[in-house]
Design a protein around this motif. Structure first.
Motif, short mmCIF file in Angstrom:
data_model
loop_
_atom_site.label_atom_id
_atom_site.label_comp_id
_atom_site.label_asym_id
_atom_site.label_seq_id
_atom_site.Cartn_x
_atom_site.Cartn_y
_atom_site.Cartn_z
N LEU A 7 0.82 -1.19 0.00
CA LEU A 7 0.00 0.00 0.00
C LEU A 7 0.87 1.25 0.00
O LEU A 7 1.92 1.29 0.62
N GLU A 21 -3.84 3.85 1.38
CA GLU A 21 -5.04 3.57 0.60
C GLU A 21 -5.72 2.33 1.17
O GLU A 21 -5.09 1.31 1.43
N ARG A 79 -8.16 -0.57 0.33
CA ARG A 79 -8.72 -1.25 -0.83
C ARG A 79 -9.77 -2.24 -0.34
O ARG A 79 -9.43 -3.30 0.20
N THR A 114 -11.76 2.05 -3.30
CA THR A 114 -10.55 2.48 -2.60
C THR A 114 -10.80 3.81 -1.92
O THR A 114 -11.40 4.72 -2.51
#
Length: 338
Positions: A15, A20, A22, A333
């Motif tokens: 990441l 982020e 996801r 996301t």
């Protein structure tokens, strides 16, 4: 899938610096058992999409089996599950709870608190069948019970009060009300909140006047109660917020085509266009910013009992060559704000 040389590293390590999130939401259809190698296919999907939070529906045994398969490949995911829903995540789980129709986990991400809920709501009282001329699967002795999920001889039911009554009788809006009360407490304690899963109910943003003559809605526009409650409470529908036009981007998730399964197992209303968006990712507007969202799954659906490729403008994040479900999934996301 063929494993890449860097696949042994943890998805968390992949990441970016902004952390982020996801989020992959998927109904895994009888724990992935309906397709050969279903556990492996679900694990493939998690790896290929670099998912860091996975929210599973219809996952009676899948959560632990998929976690074990991921661990075998060198990916360590923490897992919690209920009898029907599950959560897999690379982030530490501080606490969890079974809310019957949902399972909940409190996560810690770089010192920030995030509470996630995986949902799978009641499939009976499926009121969106009524405008399509099919029974909603109501148990006896209630109205429409004699039809189960079969075709209604007198044709479509388009009375809004009747549709809303059947939908309310499912208990789905009540479950969402319970969730909202729980989420309000989490938000008050400084947590960001994500809820995702198969709600077995369409969106109030999808059954609009613009779509009243599409997908066998038969002229009906419905403010479906569960999603209406979520919107009013500040929860943002990831897919519809980024793709607001339900005509050009309907985001249909069920019934999905699956080349390895007989069409008769995929369709419930074989003489109707029963396509709907019943799988969602919601995040409260406080604390999280949506970056991207897309559909994961085959570019085909079942329409009037036959396979049909989709010609919409929908954004597909991935369409694997083999599929594990009768639903499509959602990949969203997010980043923390502030």
């Amino acid at each position: 899938m063929t494993r890449n040389e860097d696949e042994s590293s943890s998805p968390a390590a992949q990441l970016p610096a902004g952390r982020e999130l996801r989020v992959l939401a998927l109904n895994v259809w009888h724990s992935g058992s309906k397709v050969a190698g279903g556990t492996e296919l679900i694990a493939d999907l998690i790896v290929s999409n670099r998912a860091s939070i996975v929210l599973l529906s219809e996952a009676t045994t899948a959560t632990t089996s998929v976690a074990a398969e991921l661990a075998r490949r060198g990916y360590e995911f923490n897992a919690v599950s209920s009898s029907d829903t599950g959560i897999l995540t690379v982030f530490p789980i501080e606490d969890s709870a079974d809310l019957r129709w949902m399972v909940k986990a409190r996560l810690t991400v770089d010192g920030k608190r995030l509470t996630v809920y995986s949902a799978h709501l009641e499939f009976r009282w499926y009121a969106s069948n009524l405008p399509r001329g099919y029974g909603p699967g109501v148990p006896p002795p209630d109205e429409f019970a004699e039809y189960n999920f079969e075709k209604i001889p007198c044709g479509p039911v388009t009375d809004l009060a009747t549709i809303q009554w059947v939908n309310a009788a499912s208990g789905r809006p009540e479950v969402i009300g319970t969730f909202l009360a729980d989420a309000k407490t989490e938000l008050a304690q400084g947590s960001s909140v994500i809820m995702a899963g198969d709600l077995n109910e369409p969106s109030a943003l999808d059954w609009t006047p613009a779509t009243a003559n599409l997908f066998d809605h038969n002229g009906v526009a419905v403010a479906w109660e569960s999603t209406r409650l979520l919107h009013e409470a500040g929860f943002v529908d990831a897919y519809r917020s980024m793709y607001p036009n339900p005509v050009t981007h309907p985001g249909l998730t069920w019934p999905s085509d699956n080349a390895e399964v007989d069409v008769a197992e995929l369709a419930w209303a074989p003489e109707a266009d029963e396509r709907d968006r019943v799988d969602f990712v919601f995040a409260h507007k406080t604390g999280l910013e949506l970056d991207t969202v897309g559909i994961v799954g085959p570019r085909g659906s079942i329409v009037r009992g036959a396979r049909q490729p989709e010609t919409t403008l929908d954004n597909f994040a991935e369409s694997p060559s083999r599929w594990c479900s009768d639903h499509k999934g959602i990949l969203a996301t997010y980043r923390f704000t502030g």
